[in-house]
Scaffold this motif. Structure first.
Motif, PDB file in Angstrom:
ATOM      1  N   ASP A  58       0.643  -1.204  -0.266  1.00 55.43           N
ATOM      2  CA  ASP A  58      -0.045   0.052   0.024  1.00 55.43           C
ATOM      3  C   ASP A  58       0.812   1.074   0.174  1.00 55.43           C
ATOM      4  N   ASP A  59       0.291   2.371   0.051  1.00 56.57           N
ATOM      5  CA  ASP A  59       0.971   3.652   0.085  1.00 56.57           C
ATOM      6  C   ASP A  59       1.877   4.037   1.192  1.00 56.57           C
TER       7      ASP A  59
ATOM      8  N   HIS B 284       0.347  -6.401   2.041  1.00 62.00           N
ATOM      9  CA  HIS B 284      -0.944  -6.945   2.402  1.00 62.00           C
ATOM     10  C   HIS B 284      -1.118  -8.331   1.599  1.00 62.00           C
ATOM     11  N   THR B 285      -1.211  -9.375   2.238  1.00 65.19           N
ATOM     12  CA  THR B 285      -1.321 -10.742   1.474  1.00 65.19           C
ATOM     13  C   THR B 285      -2.868 -11.060   1.472  1.00 65.19           C
TER      14      THR B 285
END
Ligand code: HEC
Length: 255
Positions: free
Chosen positions: A178-179, A184-185
């Motif tokens: 993400d930013d 994240h999986t």
């Protein structure tokens, strides 16, 4: 005073959200599309239930003979082919018994590290789609004591009891950043490692049958209500016809 109010608000609004989130997962649910009119499907579901679930879970608010009567199974068929549980004396449960298992809570705790929930009302608690997805998304995971994990119920304590039918699958995961640079999986699909005795569509149907049975068990009057509904509508239609001619008869001299 203010503190108390905040506490009360927390209990009412936040606590239930926490309960619902427990065991939750962002994995999308598939539609169960059960059909409570399909008696054969419900019968198949009942058979799967007594064979694969009733060893550990009870359905302590359901009776065998009520299930038999509702699903068009004779009491002989029921007691010969579908009652595997025993009562406290070690004898086969009677057809009028509740669907209870002999396993004690203490034993369950030792064996599985957790309480095993009763399944009578599970469809109302979790929803049909949740159950349908849960029973189809067990996957291999070496880090778990059972060697299996679940997409709907992360770190579940229940083993994949239907593995003979479905086989074993592993997950296909996708990792995004993400930013903020956090990874994240998430699970995006499954791949069969060991095939089971059923094809994927056959297994989906079997789980649909089973979830249909669980939905029926959660609210057995559903079947009755639908049957009654048809009679009520037929009666109203008949009443309408009678009322119509009666009205014609009464008003015929006035016009
Ligand atoms: C070997 C014992 C065993 C068998 C057989 C078994 N389960 Fe379970 N089940 C468990 C345990 C233990 C848990 C609790 C898991 C946890 O809390 O981590 C569980 C949890 C569940 C849950 C989640 C309940 C909740 O409130 O979150 C559902 C739904 C469920 N089982 C359905 C089934 C169905 C349907 C079958 C038959 C196909 C079945 N189980 C067969 C042991 C079993």
């Amino acid at each position: 005073m203010m503190k108390k109010l905040i506490l009360i608000a927390l209990i009412f609004f936040v606590a239930p959200a926490g309960v619902m989130a427990a065991g939750g997962s962002s994995f999308p649910k598939d539609k169960a599309n059960i059909d409570l009119h399909n008696t054969e499907s419900l019968q198949r579901g009942a058979r799967l239930f007594v064979n694969y679930c009733l060893n550990c879970h009870s359905a302590g608010y359901a009776r065998y003979n009520r299930v038999a009567a509702d699903l068009g199974i004779t009491e002989e068929q029921m007691s010969e082919n579908m009652i595997f549980t025993t009562d406290e004396n070690g004898e086969q449960s009677k057809v009028g018994s509740l669907m209870k298992v002999a396993m004690t809570e203490k034993y369950a705790k030792e064996a599985f590290g957790t309480k095993i929930p009763d399944l009578t009302l599970i469809a109302r608690v979790k929803g049909n789609d949740w159950l349908y997805t849960y029973l189809r998304t067990f996957y291999l995971d070496d880090s778990r004591p059972t060697g299996m994990n679940n997409a709907m119920f992360p770190d579940v304590g229940m083993p994949h009891v239907l593995w003979e039918l479905q086989g074993y699958q592993k997950v296909i995961e996708e990792t995004t950043v993400d930013d903020h640079g956090h990874e994240h999986t998430k699970i995006v699909g499954f791949e069969t490692v060991v095939p089971g005795s059923m094809t994927a569509p056959e297994y989906d149907q079997a789980v649909r049958d089973l979830v249909g049975f669980l939905a029926y068990m959660g609210e057995p009057v559903q079947l009755e209500r639908q049957r009654l509904g048809v009679y009520v509508l037929l009666f109203l239609a008949l009443l309408f016809v009678v009322a119509y001619f009666l009205k014609k008869e009464y008003w015929k001299d006035i016009h």
